[in-house]
Design a protein around this motif. Structure first.
Motif, mmCIF file in Angstrom:
data_model
loop_
_atom_site.group_PDB
_atom_site.id
_atom_site.type_symbol
_atom_site.label_atom_id
_atom_site.label_comp_id
_atom_site.label_asym_id
_atom_site.label_seq_id
_atom_site.Cartn_x
_atom_site.Cartn_y
_atom_site.Cartn_z
ATOM 1 N N UNK A 158 0.855 -1.186 0.000
ATOM 2 C CA UNK A 158 0.000 0.000 0.000
ATOM 3 C C UNK A 158 0.891 1.236 0.000
ATOM 4 N N UNK A 159 0.521 2.246 -0.768
ATOM 5 C CA UNK A 159 1.365 3.438 -0.941
ATOM 6 C C UNK A 159 1.564 4.207 0.362
ATOM 7 N N UNK A 160 0.556 4.241 1.215
ATOM 8 C CA UNK A 160 0.654 4.970 2.483
ATOM 9 C C UNK A 160 0.944 3.979 3.611
ATOM 10 N N UNK A 161 1.088 4.484 4.817
ATOM 11 C CA UNK A 161 1.357 3.635 5.978
ATOM 12 C C UNK A 161 0.158 2.725 6.259
ATOM 13 N N UNK A 162 0.451 1.447 6.463
ATOM 14 C CA UNK A 162 -0.601 0.474 6.764
ATOM 15 C C UNK A 162 -0.018 -0.655 7.597
ATOM 16 N N UNK A 163 -0.817 -1.151 8.505
ATOM 17 C CA UNK A 163 -0.429 -2.275 9.348
ATOM 18 C C UNK A 163 -0.789 -3.577 8.640
ATOM 19 N N UNK A 164 0.131 -4.537 8.657
ATOM 20 C CA UNK A 164 -0.139 -5.851 8.082
ATOM 21 C C UNK A 164 -1.054 -6.633 9.022
ATOM 22 N N UNK A 165 -2.109 -7.215 8.473
ATOM 23 C CA UNK A 165 -3.036 -8.009 9.285
ATOM 24 C C UNK A 165 -2.550 -9.454 9.471
ATOM 25 N N UNK A 166 -1.763 -9.919 8.526
ATOM 26 C CA UNK A 166 -1.212 -11.279 8.629
ATOM 27 C C UNK A 166 0.172 -11.155 9.245
ATOM 28 N N UNK A 167 0.236 -11.367 10.544
ATOM 29 C CA UNK A 167 1.459 -11.138 11.311
ATOM 30 C C UNK A 167 2.209 -12.438 11.555
ATOM 31 N N UNK A 168 3.491 -12.295 11.850
ATOM 32 C CA UNK A 168 4.307 -13.473 12.148
ATOM 33 C C UNK A 168 4.066 -13.978 13.571
ATOM 34 N N UNK A 169 3.641 -13.077 14.471
ATOM 35 C CA UNK A 169 3.274 -13.530 15.809
ATOM 36 C C UNK A 169 1.820 -14.010 15.760
ATOM 37 N N UNK A 170 1.222 -14.295 16.871
ATOM 38 C CA UNK A 170 -0.144 -14.825 16.893
ATOM 39 C C UNK A 170 -1.179 -13.793 17.343
ATOM 40 N N UNK A 171 -0.801 -12.527 17.391
ATOM 41 C CA UNK A 171 -1.714 -11.505 17.913
ATOM 42 C C UNK A 171 -2.990 -11.379 17.099
ATOM 43 N N UNK A 172 -2.891 -11.567 15.790
ATOM 44 C CA UNK A 172 -4.060 -11.418 14.930
ATOM 45 C C UNK A 172 -4.584 -12.764 14.433
ATOM 46 N N UNK A 173 -4.390 -13.814 15.203
ATOM 47 C CA UNK A 173 -5.020 -15.090 14.846
ATOM 48 C C UNK A 173 -6.533 -14.931 14.824
ATOM 49 N N UNK A 174 -7.056 -14.091 15.720
ATOM 50 C CA UNK A 174 -8.479 -13.748 15.752
ATOM 51 C C UNK A 174 -8.559 -12.259 16.094
ATOM 52 N N UNK A 175 -9.259 -11.498 15.279
ATOM 53 C CA UNK A 175 -9.361 -10.054 15.443
ATOM 54 C C UNK A 175 -10.823 -9.644 15.349
ATOM 55 N N UNK A 176 -11.281 -8.896 16.331
ATOM 56 C CA UNK A 176 -12.613 -8.290 16.293
ATOM 57 C C UNK A 176 -12.404 -6.797 16.071
ATOM 58 N N UNK A 177 -12.933 -6.282 14.964
ATOM 59 C CA UNK A 177 -12.831 -4.851 14.674
ATOM 60 C C UNK A 177 -13.857 -4.125 15.532
ATOM 61 N N UNK A 178 -13.391 -3.115 16.265
ATOM 62 C CA UNK A 178 -14.260 -2.302 17.114
ATOM 63 C C UNK A 178 -14.565 -0.990 16.404
ATOM 64 N N UNK A 179 -15.748 -0.454 16.642
ATOM 65 C CA UNK A 179 -16.156 0.777 15.977
ATOM 66 C C UNK A 179 -15.558 1.998 16.674
ATOM 67 N N UNK A 180 -14.232 2.058 16.656
ATOM 68 C CA UNK A 180 -13.568 3.283 17.085
ATOM 69 C C UNK A 180 -13.134 4.025 15.822
ATOM 70 N N UNK A 181 -13.730 5.158 15.586
ATOM 71 C CA UNK A 181 -13.356 6.016 14.470
ATOM 72 C C UNK A 181 -13.530 5.314 13.116
ATOM 73 N N UNK A 182 -14.494 4.418 13.028
ATOM 74 C CA UNK A 182 -14.738 3.702 11.771
ATOM 75 C C UNK A 182 -15.951 4.295 11.063
#
Length: 178
Positions: free
Chosen positions: A103-127
Protein backbone atom coordinates in the motif's frame (compact mmCIF):
# COMPACT_ATOMS: atom_id res chain seq x y z
CA UNK A 1 -46.03 -2.71 26.84
CA UNK A 2 -42.96 -4.22 25.18
CA UNK A 3 -39.61 -4.13 26.85
CA UNK A 4 -36.82 -2.80 24.70
CA UNK A 5 -34.36 -5.59 24.03
CA UNK A 6 -30.90 -4.68 25.19
CA UNK A 7 -27.68 -6.24 24.03
CA UNK A 8 -24.94 -7.14 26.48
CA UNK A 9 -22.00 -4.85 26.94
CA UNK A 10 -18.46 -6.09 27.41
CA UNK A 11 -16.98 -3.84 30.07
CA UNK A 12 -13.25 -3.13 30.30
CA UNK A 13 -11.73 -1.43 33.33
CA UNK A 14 -8.06 -0.74 33.94
CA UNK A 15 -6.45 -2.74 36.73
CA UNK A 16 -5.78 -0.72 39.86
CA UNK A 17 -2.16 -1.90 39.92
CA UNK A 18 -1.21 -1.14 36.30
CA UNK A 19 -2.86 1.21 33.80
CA UNK A 20 -1.69 -0.94 30.86
CA UNK A 21 -3.62 -3.98 32.06
CA UNK A 22 -7.28 -4.44 32.70
CA UNK A 23 -10.20 -6.73 33.32
CA UNK A 24 -12.79 -7.50 30.66
CA UNK A 25 -16.18 -8.29 32.21
CA UNK A 26 -18.77 -10.26 30.25
CA UNK A 27 -21.70 -11.35 32.38
CA UNK A 28 -20.16 -13.39 35.19
CA UNK A 29 -16.84 -13.77 33.34
CA UNK A 30 -13.85 -11.70 34.46
CA UNK A 31 -10.97 -11.99 32.01
CA UNK A 32 -7.53 -10.37 32.27
CA UNK A 33 -6.63 -8.18 29.32
CA UNK A 34 -3.86 -5.99 27.99
CA UNK A 35 -4.47 -2.33 27.22
CA UNK A 36 -2.44 0.25 25.32
CA UNK A 37 1.09 1.17 26.38
CA UNK A 38 -0.31 4.67 27.01
CA UNK A 39 -3.08 3.37 29.29
CA UNK A 40 -6.55 4.66 28.49
CA UNK A 41 -7.47 8.08 27.13
CA UNK A 42 -10.55 10.17 26.48
CA UNK A 43 -8.44 12.14 23.97
CA UNK A 44 -7.29 9.29 21.72
CA UNK A 45 -4.87 10.33 18.94
CA UNK A 46 -3.09 8.37 16.23
CA UNK A 47 0.14 6.88 17.54
CA UNK A 48 -0.35 7.74 21.23
CA UNK A 49 -0.51 4.07 22.25
CA UNK A 50 -3.65 4.67 24.33
CA UNK A 51 -6.80 2.58 24.42
CA UNK A 52 -9.79 4.88 23.83
CA UNK A 53 -12.28 5.37 26.63
CA UNK A 54 -15.45 4.73 24.66
CA UNK A 55 -18.36 2.42 23.96
CA UNK A 56 -17.61 0.65 20.67
CA UNK A 57 -19.77 -1.80 18.73
CA UNK A 58 -18.28 -5.15 17.68
CA UNK A 59 -18.21 -4.81 13.90
CA UNK A 60 -16.57 -7.77 12.22
CA UNK A 61 -14.22 -10.67 12.80
CA UNK A 62 -11.07 -11.70 10.96
CA UNK A 63 -9.37 -15.04 11.50
CA UNK A 64 -5.99 -16.25 10.34
CA UNK A 65 -6.23 -19.58 8.53
CA UNK A 66 -8.14 -22.02 10.75
CA UNK A 67 -6.60 -20.78 13.99
CA UNK A 68 -9.02 -20.63 16.90
CA UNK A 69 -11.53 -22.39 14.66
CA UNK A 70 -13.55 -23.43 17.70
CA UNK A 71 -14.56 -19.79 18.25
CA UNK A 72 -17.95 -19.27 16.60
CA UNK A 73 -19.46 -15.87 15.92
CA UNK A 74 -22.43 -14.36 14.13
CA UNK A 75 -20.31 -11.29 13.32
CA UNK A 76 -19.58 -10.78 9.65
CA UNK A 77 -16.05 -11.76 8.82
CA UNK A 78 -13.56 -13.72 6.80
CA UNK A 79 -10.09 -15.16 6.80
CA UNK A 80 -7.02 -12.93 6.80
CA UNK A 81 -5.24 -12.99 3.44
CA UNK A 82 -1.54 -12.47 2.82
CA UNK A 83 -2.14 -9.01 1.35
CA UNK A 84 -4.57 -7.70 4.01
CA UNK A 85 -3.61 -4.46 5.72
CA UNK A 86 -5.20 -1.64 7.71
CA UNK A 87 -4.44 1.98 6.76
CA UNK A 88 -3.08 4.08 9.63
CA UNK A 89 -2.10 7.16 7.59
CA UNK A 90 -4.40 9.99 8.79
CA UNK A 91 -4.16 12.02 5.56
CA UNK A 92 -4.98 9.11 3.24
CA UNK A 93 -8.60 8.64 2.02
CA UNK A 94 -8.47 4.99 3.22
CA UNK A 95 -7.52 6.02 6.79
CA UNK A 96 -8.77 3.47 9.33
CA UNK A 97 -9.99 1.12 6.62
CA UNK A 98 -8.88 -2.28 5.38
CA UNK A 99 -6.50 -2.09 2.41
CA UNK A 100 -4.48 -4.40 0.15
CA UNK A 101 -0.72 -4.62 0.64
CA UNK A 102 1.60 -3.37 -0.66
CA UNK A 103 0.00 0.00 0.00
CA UNK A 104 1.37 3.44 -0.94
CA UNK A 105 0.65 4.97 2.48
CA UNK A 106 1.36 3.63 5.98
CA UNK A 107 -0.60 0.47 6.76
CA UNK A 108 -0.43 -2.27 9.35
CA UNK A 109 -0.14 -5.85 8.08
CA UNK A 110 -3.04 -8.01 9.28
CA UNK A 111 -1.21 -11.28 8.63
CA UNK A 112 1.46 -11.14 11.31
CA UNK A 113 4.31 -13.47 12.15
CA UNK A 114 3.27 -13.53 15.81
CA UNK A 115 -0.14 -14.82 16.89
CA UNK A 116 -1.71 -11.51 17.91
CA UNK A 117 -4.06 -11.42 14.93
CA UNK A 118 -5.02 -15.09 14.85
CA UNK A 119 -8.48 -13.75 15.75
CA UNK A 120 -9.36 -10.05 15.44
CA UNK A 121 -12.61 -8.29 16.29
CA UNK A 122 -12.83 -4.85 14.67
CA UNK A 123 -14.26 -2.30 17.11
CA UNK A 124 -16.16 0.78 15.98
CA UNK A 125 -13.57 3.28 17.08
CA UNK A 126 -13.36 6.02 14.47
CA UNK A 127 -14.74 3.70 11.77
CA UNK A 128 -18.33 4.74 11.03
CA UNK A 129 -17.70 8.39 11.91
CA UNK A 130 -14.08 8.84 10.94
CA UNK A 131 -11.97 11.81 11.98
CA UNK A 132 -8.40 12.17 10.74
CA UNK A 133 -5.86 11.52 13.47
CA UNK A 134 -8.32 10.16 16.07
CA UNK A 135 -6.77 6.70 15.96
CA UNK A 136 -6.99 3.63 13.79
CA UNK A 137 -6.99 -0.16 14.00
CA UNK A 138 -8.55 -0.44 17.44
CA UNK A 139 -9.23 -4.15 17.78
CA UNK A 140 -9.97 -6.87 20.30
CA UNK A 141 -7.24 -9.40 19.55
CA UNK A 142 -4.99 -12.08 21.08
CA UNK A 143 -2.64 -11.04 23.87
CA UNK A 144 1.10 -11.54 24.07
CA UNK A 145 2.28 -13.78 26.88
CA UNK A 146 2.31 -11.83 30.12
CA UNK A 147 -0.31 -9.42 28.73
CA UNK A 148 2.29 -6.99 27.41
CA UNK A 149 0.77 -3.64 26.42
CA UNK A 150 -0.74 -3.12 22.98
CA UNK A 151 -0.51 -0.14 20.62
CA UNK A 152 -4.03 0.90 21.76
CA UNK A 153 -6.11 -2.26 21.37
CA UNK A 154 -7.62 -4.59 23.96
CA UNK A 155 -6.02 -8.04 23.99
CA UNK A 156 -7.09 -11.25 25.72
CA UNK A 157 -5.65 -14.76 25.92
CA UNK A 158 -6.60 -16.91 22.91
CA UNK A 159 -8.38 -19.40 25.21
CA UNK A 160 -10.54 -16.56 26.52
CA UNK A 161 -12.00 -15.97 23.05
CA UNK A 162 -13.57 -19.42 23.44
CA UNK A 163 -15.12 -18.39 26.77
CA UNK A 164 -16.26 -15.08 25.26
CA UNK A 165 -17.76 -16.43 22.03
CA UNK A 166 -21.40 -16.14 23.19
CA UNK A 167 -20.86 -12.36 23.24
CA UNK A 168 -19.24 -12.12 19.81
CA UNK A 169 -22.31 -11.11 17.85
CA UNK A 170 -23.91 -8.06 16.23
CA UNK A 171 -25.40 -5.55 18.65
CA UNK A 172 -22.84 -6.18 21.39
CA UNK A 173 -20.62 -3.29 22.43
CA UNK A 174 -17.31 -3.17 24.24
CA UNK A 175 -17.08 -0.26 26.68
CA UNK A 176 -13.72 0.91 28.02
CA UNK A 177 -13.96 2.92 31.22
CA UNK A 178 -11.38 4.93 33.13
Amino acid sequence: MHKKRTHPVLLVRPASSCRRRGVLQAGILRLPCALGRGGTSIFKREGDGATPVAKMQLMQMFRRDRRLAQVRSALPGRGIRQDDGWCDAPQHPAYNRPVRLPFAASAEAMRRHDHLYDLVIVLDWNVRQRLRGRGSAIFLHCAKSGYEPTAGCIAIAPRDFIRLQAYLRPGVALEVRR
